[in-house]
Scaffold this motif. Structure first.
Motif, PDB file in Angstrom:
ATOM      1  N   SER A  55       0.830  -1.208   0.000  1.00 58.94           N
ATOM      2  CA  SER A  55       0.000   0.000   0.000  1.00 58.94           C
ATOM      3  C   SER A  55       0.863   1.255   0.000  1.00 58.94           C
ATOM      4  O   SER A  55       0.536   2.247  -0.660  1.00 58.94           O
ATOM      5  N   ALA A 109      -2.852  -3.413  -5.603  1.00 55.12           N
ATOM      6  CA  ALA A 109      -2.661  -2.315  -4.647  1.00 55.12           C
ATOM      7  C   ALA A 109      -3.133  -1.006  -5.253  1.00 55.12           C
ATOM      8  O   ALA A 109      -2.876  -0.723  -6.429  1.00 55.12           O
ATOM      9  N   HIS A 110      -3.815  -0.200  -4.441  1.00 55.68           N
ATOM     10  CA  HIS A 110      -4.376   1.075  -4.899  1.00 55.68           C
ATOM     11  C   HIS A 110      -3.858   2.234  -4.064  1.00 55.68           C
ATOM     12  O   HIS A 110      -3.805   2.158  -2.834  1.00 55.68           O
ATOM     13  N   GLN A 111      -3.508   3.304  -4.753  1.00 56.74           N
ATOM     14  CA  GLN A 111      -3.126   4.547  -4.097  1.00 56.74           C
ATOM     15  C   GLN A 111      -4.316   5.116  -3.331  1.00 56.74           C
ATOM     16  O   GLN A 111      -5.464   4.980  -3.749  1.00 56.74           O
ATOM     17  N   THR A 180      -5.004  -4.766  -1.432  1.00 56.36           N
ATOM     18  CA  THR A 180      -4.667  -3.828  -0.370  1.00 56.36           C
ATOM     19  C   THR A 180      -4.761  -2.391  -0.855  1.00 56.36           C
ATOM     20  O   THR A 180      -4.797  -2.108  -2.053  1.00 56.36           O
ATOM     21  N   GLY A 181      -4.795  -1.477   0.088  1.00 59.28           N
ATOM     22  CA  GLY A 181      -4.841  -0.055  -0.209  1.00 59.28           C
ATOM     23  C   GLY A 181      -5.044   0.725   1.071  1.00 59.28           C
ATOM     24  O   GLY A 181      -5.398   0.166   2.119  1.00 59.28           O
ATOM     25  N   HIS A 182      -4.814   2.017   0.980  1.00 59.73           N
ATOM     26  CA  HIS A 182      -4.956   2.919   2.119  1.00 59.73           C
ATOM     27  C   HIS A 182      -5.927   4.030   1.761  1.00 59.73           C
ATOM     28  O   HIS A 182      -5.917   4.539   0.644  1.00 59.73           O
ATOM     29  N   GLY A 185      -7.841   4.274  -1.448  1.00 63.36           N
ATOM     30  CA  GLY A 185      -7.371   3.002  -1.983  1.00 63.36           C
ATOM     31  C   GLY A 185      -7.917   1.813  -1.222  1.00 63.36           C
ATOM     32  O   GLY A 185      -8.129   0.738  -1.797  1.00 63.36           O
ATOM     33  N   ALA A 186      -8.164   1.989   0.077  1.00 58.96           N
ATOM     34  CA  ALA A 186      -8.763   0.917   0.875  1.00 58.96           C
ATOM     35  C   ALA A 186     -10.201   0.669   0.446  1.00 58.96           C
ATOM     36  O   ALA A 186     -10.659  -0.478   0.372  1.00 58.96           O
ATOM     37  N   ALA A 189     -10.060  -1.065  -2.898  1.00 56.14           N
ATOM     38  CA  ALA A 189      -9.608  -2.443  -2.694  1.00 56.14           C
ATOM     39  C   ALA A 189     -10.728  -3.320  -2.146  1.00 56.14           C
ATOM     40  O   ALA A 189     -10.855  -4.494  -2.530  1.00 56.14           O
ATOM     41  N   VAL A 210      -6.590  -3.780   4.441  1.00 58.95           N
ATOM     42  CA  VAL A 210      -6.645  -2.368   4.066  1.00 58.95           C
ATOM     43  C   VAL A 210      -6.438  -1.490   5.294  1.00 58.95           C
ATOM     44  O   VAL A 210      -6.629  -1.924   6.434  1.00 58.95           O
ATOM     45  N   PHE A 308       1.945   6.250   5.274  1.00 58.92           N
ATOM     46  CA  PHE A 308       1.420   6.296   3.912  1.00 58.92           C
ATOM     47  C   PHE A 308       1.429   7.730   3.395  1.00 58.92           C
ATOM     48  O   PHE A 308       1.529   8.683   4.154  1.00 58.92           O
TER      49      PHE A 308
END
Length: 313
Positions: A55, A109-111, A180-182, A185-186, A189, A210, A308
């Motif tokens: 992430s 994974a996502h920004q 995954t992601g934050h 992004g979470a 995801a 996430v 992050f």
């Protein structure tokens, strides 16, 4: 972080206006008062650290991520082969799909929402809900509703995520997908994980981890995540981060189960984390208030020195 502040202030402003009990009647909400239990440091490292590193890497410039030369964030994960990547750091937040040869798994994974990326932030302020897209989420019930902006954002990369993951499982022999992601992004995801679960063979294990997850959908969405992903879904919340408590429950939004809540982070980077049983556990992030919060907690550090955002790349 203008847009997050906007979302929070809007939620604060709306609560007195929409406090009438009839506007809370969006179906029975699942609340938990079960006692949290402490997680061991080995569990944190084994279950959360690798997804967190992926992430974090999603915030790095996409050109360097594509060649896996993004500096310390990439160096921390040797043996990664990026299969597809894209995004414009705005309406389409950056993302990548990779083969993690160390675990023989496919990673999506996502920004997330970064203070420096106002356009990405704007995806967070649409509070309207809509039914799940019937093509991406076949068979989803009509009672399931999700945040319209989150679904629109997920839809911009859904086709390449599904096609690349499907192809990669075949070409690598992997049988596990890690999503995954934050922040934003979470949310994306979480939608990806349900989409992949609906389209991939049941023999493929999907693990979703996430960080700083906002509420994505209504009670029926939360129940869908619980029923389809179960214990393979984990969302980690950090101390007084306000993002996990927006959009508000009074707007009909609800978190699924699977929360692990960070209660403190030492200067060494070691975090105390508790597993929170049930949905919206009153002892964890659900107890946070929009009148007392920390935006810094949204970016971190979370545990083992991992933060992050673009500055953390």
């Amino acid at each position: 972080m203008l847009a997050i502040h906007t979302l929070i202030l809007a939620a604060v402003a709306l609560q007195p206006v929409f406090a009438a009990p009839t506007l809370y009647a969006t179906g029975k909400r699942d609340e938990s008062d079960g006692s949290p239990s402490a997680l061991s440091q080995s569990t944190i490292s084994n279950d959360f650290q690798r997804p967190a590193l992926f992430s974090r890497a999603a915030y790095c410039p996409i050109s360097s991520v594509a060649s896996w030369t993004c500096g310390p964030s990439c160096d921390a994960l040797p043996g990664v082969v990026v299969l597809a990547s894209g995004g414009n750091n705005g309406e389409i937040p950056d993302f990548f799909i990779a083969h993690d040869t160390a675990t023989n798994s496919i990673v999506v994974a996502h920004q997330g929402t970064d203070p420096d990326d106002l356009l990405s932030d704007l995806n967070d302020v649409e509070i309207a809900k809509s039914n799940l897209n019937s093509t991406r989420f076949p068979g989803a019930g009509s009672d399931i509703e999700v945040h319209d902006g989150f679904q629109d954002t997920q839809g911009r990369t859904a086709d390449i995520v599904l096609s690349t993951v499907t192809s990669a499982l075949s070409s690598t022999g992997a049988t596990e997908v890690s999503v995954t992601g934050h922040s934003l992004g979470a949310a994306v995801a979480s939608l990806d994980a349900i989409m992949l679960k609906m389209h991939l063979p049941s023999s493929v294990a999907i693990t979703t981890t996430v960080f700083g997850l906002p509420r994505v959908g209504n009670q029926d969405w939360a129940n869908l995540v619980d029923s389809m992903l179960g214990s393979s879904f984990a969302h980690i919340t950090n101390q007084l981060d306000p993002v996990p408590i927006v959009p508000g429950q009074f707007l009909g939004f609800q978190h699924p189960s699977g929360e692990s809540h960070i209660t403190s982070v030492a200067s060494s980077g070691q975090a105390d984390i508790e597993a929170c049983p049930g949905q919206e556990n009153e002892h964890c992030s659900d107890a946070n208030s929009l009148l007392d919060f920390s935006i810094d907690n949204h970016l971190g550090p979370y545990f083992n020195g991992i933060s992050f955002g673009a500055a953390a790349c």
